[in-house]
Design a protein around this motif. Sequence first.
Motif, PDB file in Angstrom:
ATOM      1  N   ARG A  29      35.817  34.361  68.728  1.00 15.15           N
ATOM      2  CA  ARG A  29      36.194  34.575  70.080  1.00 15.15           C
ATOM      3  C   ARG A  29      37.293  35.040  70.272  1.00 15.15           C
ATOM      4  NH1 ARG A  29      38.828  32.637  74.207  1.00 15.15           N
ATOM      5  NH2 ARG A  29      37.951  32.581  76.406  1.00 15.15           N
TER       6      ARG A  29
ATOM      7  N   HIS B  50      30.181  35.485  69.655  1.00 17.95           N
ATOM      8  CA  HIS B  50      30.641  34.123  69.716  1.00 17.95           C
ATOM      9  C   HIS B  50      29.982  33.399  70.677  1.00 17.95           C
ATOM     10  CE1 HIS B  50      33.093  35.762  73.093  1.00 17.95           C
ATOM     11  NE2 HIS B  50      33.285  34.762  73.527  1.00 17.95           N
TER      12      HIS B  50
ATOM     13  N   ALA C 102      29.552  41.438  70.589  1.00 22.14           N
ATOM     14  CA  ALA C 102      30.041  40.276  70.570  1.00 22.14           C
ATOM     15  C   ALA C 102      29.074  39.254  70.374  1.00 22.14           C
ATOM     16  CB  ALA C 102      30.715  39.963  72.114  1.00 22.14           C
TER      17      ALA C 102
ATOM     18  N   GLU D 107      37.241  38.788  69.406  1.00 26.50           N
ATOM     19  CA  GLU D 107      36.241  39.457  70.529  1.00 26.50           C
ATOM     20  C   GLU D 107      36.710  39.400  71.578  1.00 26.50           C
ATOM     21  OE1 GLU D 107      31.968  38.915  68.214  1.00 26.50           O
ATOM     22  OE2 GLU D 107      32.423  37.707  69.973  1.00 26.50           O
ATOM     23  N   THR D 108      37.890  38.767  72.079  1.00 23.17           N
ATOM     24  CA  THR D 108      38.523  38.864  73.481  1.00 23.17           C
ATOM     25  C   THR D 108      40.065  39.538  73.129  1.00 23.17           C
ATOM     26  OG1 THR D 108      39.650  36.682  72.945  1.00 23.17           O
ATOM     27  CG2 THR D 108      37.438  36.827  74.197  1.00 23.17           C
TER      28      THR D 108
ATOM     29  N   ARG E 191      36.325  47.675  70.090  1.00 21.95           N
ATOM     30  CA  ARG E 191      35.518  46.837  68.964  1.00 21.95           C
ATOM     31  C   ARG E 191      34.413  47.642  68.563  1.00 21.95           C
ATOM     32  NH1 ARG E 191      34.667  42.952  72.043  1.00 21.95           N
ATOM     33  NH2 ARG E 191      32.621  43.040  72.407  1.00 21.95           N
TER      34      ARG E 191
END
Length: 246
Positions: free
Chosen positions: A171, A131, A129, A174-175, A125
Motif C-alpha cells: 500500500r 494492495h 495496484a 502504491e500510494t 507507477r
Amino acid sequence: MTSAGRWFHRPVDRPAARIRLVGLPYAGGGAAVFRTWTEALAPDVEPVWVRLPGRESRLRETPLSDWDALVGAFGRALMRHVPSPYVLFGHSMGGMLAYETATAALSRPPERVVISACRAPDVARALPAIHRLPGPEFAAALRDLGGAPEEVLASPGLFRLLEPALRADVRLAETWPAHPPRPVPVPVTAVWGDADQVAPRSAVRAWRHLASGGFRGHEVTGGHFFLSDPSAGVVDLVNRELGAAG
C-alpha cells in the motif's frame, strides 16, 4: 527490547567505523534481506539493517501503512540511534522511504542516498495496484512480481501471518508519493537492473532531476530483485559509493 534494537539490527560492532550504512529493505522484507552483505562490506563500514514494524522480531507490532507516520517514526529512531556520518540505502519501497526520510527535516542528514530499483516520484507507477485484492489474488500477484518467498506464498498459515506487513508495504509503494516531489539535498546514487520491468532504467535515471546535491547512476544485471543476486555486484558498487562518502 530497546528502541534501537527494535528498529536497527547491527550484525557486527564497529565503533571505530568511518561511516555507517543504513539498509532499508524492499516491501515485506526485514533485516535478513541484507544478511549476506555484512562480511562483504569494507571493514571501516558499520552495517545497520532496518527492521520495520510487523516483521521479524517486531512481528506482533502493527505495520505502518501511512507515509507520514512511518517517516516520522523512522526519522526519530534514526536521529536517536544512528550516529553520523551515515548513508541511506533503500531498495524498491526501501528507496522510497530513504528518499522521504532524506527530504524530511532531519537534524543530521545522510552523506548520500543510494536508491536501488525505485522509480523517481514524478514517474508513473508501471503496474496496476494490488494492495486491495482478496488474499488469494494478492498472493498470486506477489508471486507474479517475485516479491515474496515461495515458501511464504505456498503456506496459507505463514502467508496469513505475514500478510499484514506485506499489504502495508505494498500500500505504501502504491500510494507513493504522498506529497509533491521535493529535491534531495544530498548526493544521490541510483541503481537499476537491466531487466527490471517494475522500475526500468528511464524511471530510475529520472532521479537526476531531483538530485540537487549531485547524481550518479549505475546499471547492474538483473530484474527487480537483483538485490538478492550476488552476481549483480551491488555490494561492490555500494562499497565504491561509500568510499566517496563520509
